[in-house]
Scaffold this motif. Sequence first.
Motif, PDB file in Angstrom:
ATOM      1  N   PRO A   9       0.831  -1.219   0.000  1.00 26.96           N
ATOM      2  CA  PRO A   9       0.000   0.000   0.000  1.00 26.96           C
ATOM      3  C   PRO A   9       0.857   1.257   0.000  1.00 26.96           C
ATOM      4  O   PRO A   9       1.820   1.367   0.759  1.00 26.96           O
ATOM      5  CB  PRO A   9      -0.804  -0.132   1.295  1.00 26.96           C
ATOM      6  CG  PRO A   9      -0.885  -1.612   1.534  1.00 26.96           C
ATOM      7  CD  PRO A   9       0.438  -2.152   1.069  1.00 26.96           C
ATOM      8  N   GLN A  10       0.496   2.207  -0.859  1.00 25.40           N
ATOM      9  CA  GLN A  10       1.284   3.426  -1.023  1.00 25.40           C
ATOM     10  C   GLN A  10       0.617   4.658  -0.423  1.00 25.40           C
ATOM     11  O   GLN A  10       1.294   5.640  -0.129  1.00 25.40           O
ATOM     12  CB  GLN A  10       1.567   3.673  -2.504  1.00 25.40           C
ATOM     13  CG  GLN A  10       2.321   2.547  -3.195  1.00 25.40           C
ATOM     14  CD  GLN A  10       3.694   2.312  -2.596  1.00 25.40           C
ATOM     15  OE1 GLN A  10       4.337   3.231  -2.085  1.00 25.40           O
ATOM     16  NE2 GLN A  10       4.159   1.063  -2.643  1.00 25.40           N
ATOM     17  N   THR A  50       5.724  -1.333   8.924  1.00 28.49           N
ATOM     18  CA  THR A  50       6.677  -0.614   8.077  1.00 28.49           C
ATOM     19  C   THR A  50       5.959   0.117   6.951  1.00 28.49           C
ATOM     20  O   THR A  50       6.322   1.255   6.592  1.00 28.49           O
ATOM     21  CB  THR A  50       7.720  -1.594   7.496  1.00 28.49           C
ATOM     22  OG1 THR A  50       8.390  -2.261   8.570  1.00 28.49           O
ATOM     23  CG2 THR A  50       8.746  -0.852   6.656  1.00 28.49           C
ATOM     24  N   THR A  51       4.942  -0.519   6.395  1.00 29.61           N
ATOM     25  CA  THR A  51       4.149   0.133   5.344  1.00 29.61           C
ATOM     26  C   THR A  51       3.511   1.414   5.867  1.00 29.61           C
ATOM     27  O   THR A  51       3.556   2.470   5.219  1.00 29.61           O
ATOM     28  CB  THR A  51       3.062  -0.819   4.835  1.00 29.61           C
ATOM     29  OG1 THR A  51       3.681  -1.944   4.200  1.00 29.61           O
ATOM     30  CG2 THR A  51       2.146  -0.129   3.841  1.00 29.61           C
ATOM     31  N   ALA A  52       2.907   1.333   7.056  1.00 27.72           N
ATOM     32  CA  ALA A  52       2.277   2.520   7.646  1.00 27.72           C
ATOM     33  C   ALA A  52       3.312   3.587   7.973  1.00 27.72           C
ATOM     34  O   ALA A  52       3.031   4.787   7.866  1.00 27.72           O
ATOM     35  CB  ALA A  52       1.511   2.129   8.901  1.00 27.72           C
ATOM     36  N   ALA A  53       4.522   3.166   8.363  1.00 28.09           N
ATOM     37  CA  ALA A  53       5.583   4.136   8.666  1.00 28.09           C
ATOM     38  C   ALA A  53       5.953   4.923   7.410  1.00 28.09           C
ATOM     39  O   ALA A  53       6.181   6.144   7.468  1.00 28.09           O
ATOM     40  CB  ALA A  53       6.808   3.413   9.225  1.00 28.09           C
ATOM     41  N   ARG A  54       6.003   4.250   6.279  1.00 27.57           N
ATOM     42  CA  ARG A  54       6.320   4.958   5.031  1.00 27.57           C
ATOM     43  C   ARG A  54       5.182   5.885   4.626  1.00 27.57           C
ATOM     44  O   ARG A  54       5.417   6.953   4.046  1.00 27.57           O
ATOM     45  CB  ARG A  54       6.608   3.940   3.923  1.00 27.57           C
ATOM     46  CG  ARG A  54       7.885   3.148   4.156  1.00 27.57           C
ATOM     47  CD  ARG A  54       8.203   2.230   3.003  1.00 27.57           C
ATOM     48  NE  ARG A  54       9.446   1.500   3.229  1.00 27.57           N
ATOM     49  CZ  ARG A  54       9.984   0.641   2.357  1.00 27.57           C
ATOM     50  NH1 ARG A  54       9.371   0.433   1.194  1.00 27.57           N
ATOM     51  NH2 ARG A  54      11.104   0.014   2.637  1.00 27.57           N
ATOM     52  N   SER A  79       9.983   8.632  -4.231  1.00 22.79           N
ATOM     53  CA  SER A  79      11.310   8.329  -3.687  1.00 22.79           C
ATOM     54  C   SER A  79      11.216   7.603  -2.349  1.00 22.79           C
ATOM     55  O   SER A  79      12.029   6.723  -2.049  1.00 22.79           O
ATOM     56  CB  SER A  79      12.126   9.615  -3.532  1.00 22.79           C
ATOM     57  OG  SER A  79      11.506  10.506  -2.612  1.00 22.79           O
ATOM     58  N   ILE A  80      10.202   7.923  -1.554  1.00 21.48           N
ATOM     59  CA  ILE A  80       9.998   7.216  -0.282  1.00 21.48           C
ATOM     60  C   ILE A  80       9.586   5.771  -0.546  1.00 21.48           C
ATOM     61  O   ILE A  80      10.082   4.836   0.087  1.00 21.48           O
ATOM     62  CB  ILE A  80       8.939   7.937   0.577  1.00 21.48           C
ATOM     63  CG1 ILE A  80       9.474   9.280   1.062  1.00 21.48           C
ATOM     64  CG2 ILE A  80       8.534   7.070   1.776  1.00 21.48           C
ATOM     65  CD1 ILE A  80       8.436  10.143   1.750  1.00 21.48           C
ATOM     66  N   GLY A  83      12.501   3.733  -1.546  1.00 18.23           N
ATOM     67  CA  GLY A  83      13.556   3.617  -0.547  1.00 18.23           C
ATOM     68  C   GLY A  83      14.803   4.408  -0.854  1.00 18.23           C
ATOM     69  O   GLY A  83      15.889   4.071  -0.361  1.00 18.23           O
ATOM     70  N   ARG A  84      14.696   5.456  -1.656  1.00 19.48           N
ATOM     71  CA  ARG A  84      15.872   6.245  -2.022  1.00 19.48           C
ATOM     72  C   ARG A  84      15.790   7.690  -1.540  1.00 19.48           C
ATOM     73  O   ARG A  84      16.584   8.537  -1.967  1.00 19.48           O
ATOM     74  CB  ARG A  84      16.064   6.213  -3.537  1.00 19.48           C
ATOM     75  CG  ARG A  84      14.871   6.695  -4.348  1.00 19.48           C
ATOM     76  CD  ARG A  84      15.148   6.618  -5.852  1.00 19.48           C
ATOM     77  NE  ARG A  84      13.982   6.994  -6.654  1.00 19.48           N
ATOM     78  CZ  ARG A  84      13.630   8.235  -6.925  1.00 19.48           C
ATOM     79  NH1 ARG A  84      14.361   9.241  -6.458  1.00 19.48           N
ATOM     80  NH2 ARG A  84      12.558   8.483  -7.662  1.00 19.48           N
ATOM     81  N   ASN A  85      14.847   7.979  -0.672  1.00 18.24           N
ATOM     82  CA  ASN A  85      14.721   9.331  -0.140  1.00 18.24           C
ATOM     83  C   ASN A  85      15.748   9.533   0.974  1.00 18.24           C
ATOM     84  O   ASN A  85      15.752   8.800   1.972  1.00 18.24           O
ATOM     85  CB  ASN A  85      13.306   9.573   0.385  1.00 18.24           C
ATOM     86  CG  ASN A  85      13.039  11.034   0.678  1.00 18.24           C
ATOM     87  OD1 ASN A  85      13.704  11.654   1.492  1.00 18.24           O
ATOM     88  ND2 ASN A  85      12.040  11.588   0.001  1.00 18.24           N
TER      89      ASN A  85
END
Length: 369
Positions: A9-10, A50-54, A79-80, A83-85
Amino acid sequence: MSFYRIYRPQIIEEIDNVAVRERLLSFLTKDKKNLPHAFLFSGPRGAGKTTAARVIAKLFNCTKSTKNGPCGKCEQCVSIAQGRNLDVLEIDAASNRGIDEIRALRDAINLLPSSASYKIYVIDEVHMLTTEAFNALLKTLEEPPSHAVFVLATTDPHKVPATITSRCVNISFHRATAEELTAALGRIVKAEKITIAADALALIAGSVDGSFRDAVKLLEQVSFHKGKITGDVVRNLVSASEASTRKTFLTAVKERNKKGALAVIAALVADGKDIKTFLVDCLGQLEEELVAGDAQASQLIRRFTESYGLMKISRCPRSFPNTPTSPTCLAGRRVTPIGLTHPREACRALGRLHRGTQTAQPLGGGSVA
């Protein structure tokens, strides 16, 4: 790329955990500068922490936010997600648990974000930090810079000091329900055009102990099957037992029919089924019977729990020499249940089930090595 990475989920609306989704939506009523600076996510593995943290990181840094939260499409959100932010740091506390790592974090936290509005620190398995590291983290949580946000995630919140939890907004992640898991899997099935029966989806949802990640992984495994995915395909993959098999076994146990119970065990082993999984399935059925008012189910649950304690993690050899102490079953056939340290422990476990005593001797005499 794995399904669980493709279909993670994004945005808030895509989160399948209803309680967590509603909690995150409640944050949209406030301006970003008035949101909490520290969150504590607690719950079992695979629940979506982890999904909710992002998503929280996107909530703070999205440049095109809507009334429903982060857009998921702007450069910051993309980018978040990839994983490159540089302003979103994910730290594994299990391997970075010392005070030196937290001191380094504290020294760098005053630096302004490179491109985003906020620097987000996601510390996974935070309960693994040492006492000294927790004390150092506490100083940072008490007086953080205005551009810093912490998201602490843990599977064991009781090990997190009260001084830390009191400074965080706590969000509890429960195990996913069958409906939530089915909804998450249904979205992937539709996108991947997988032909799968409804009972197969239900079986996947019921065999992953409420874990979104495990459910998606299991769906990915069965997706390689040619043709329509049926309940039997999933059942063979997860070593699940048929309801009729459980009924036969439980009936034999209730009637103290040792030969009948051992015959079921022998058939399961011959088919390569895992005995521990079978016992868990039996416990689930007994729970349903207990709720339905079966008085005998309560006693059987206690005996099954005791017997399950005899099951070991290590596997045992599949064949043993013909000795007087070798396990025997119907027609003199040797049985080697998967998951037991010694083949005769299956008999020992069944003996406890039948007698319901605290000390059960192996059936057939002798001692277990």
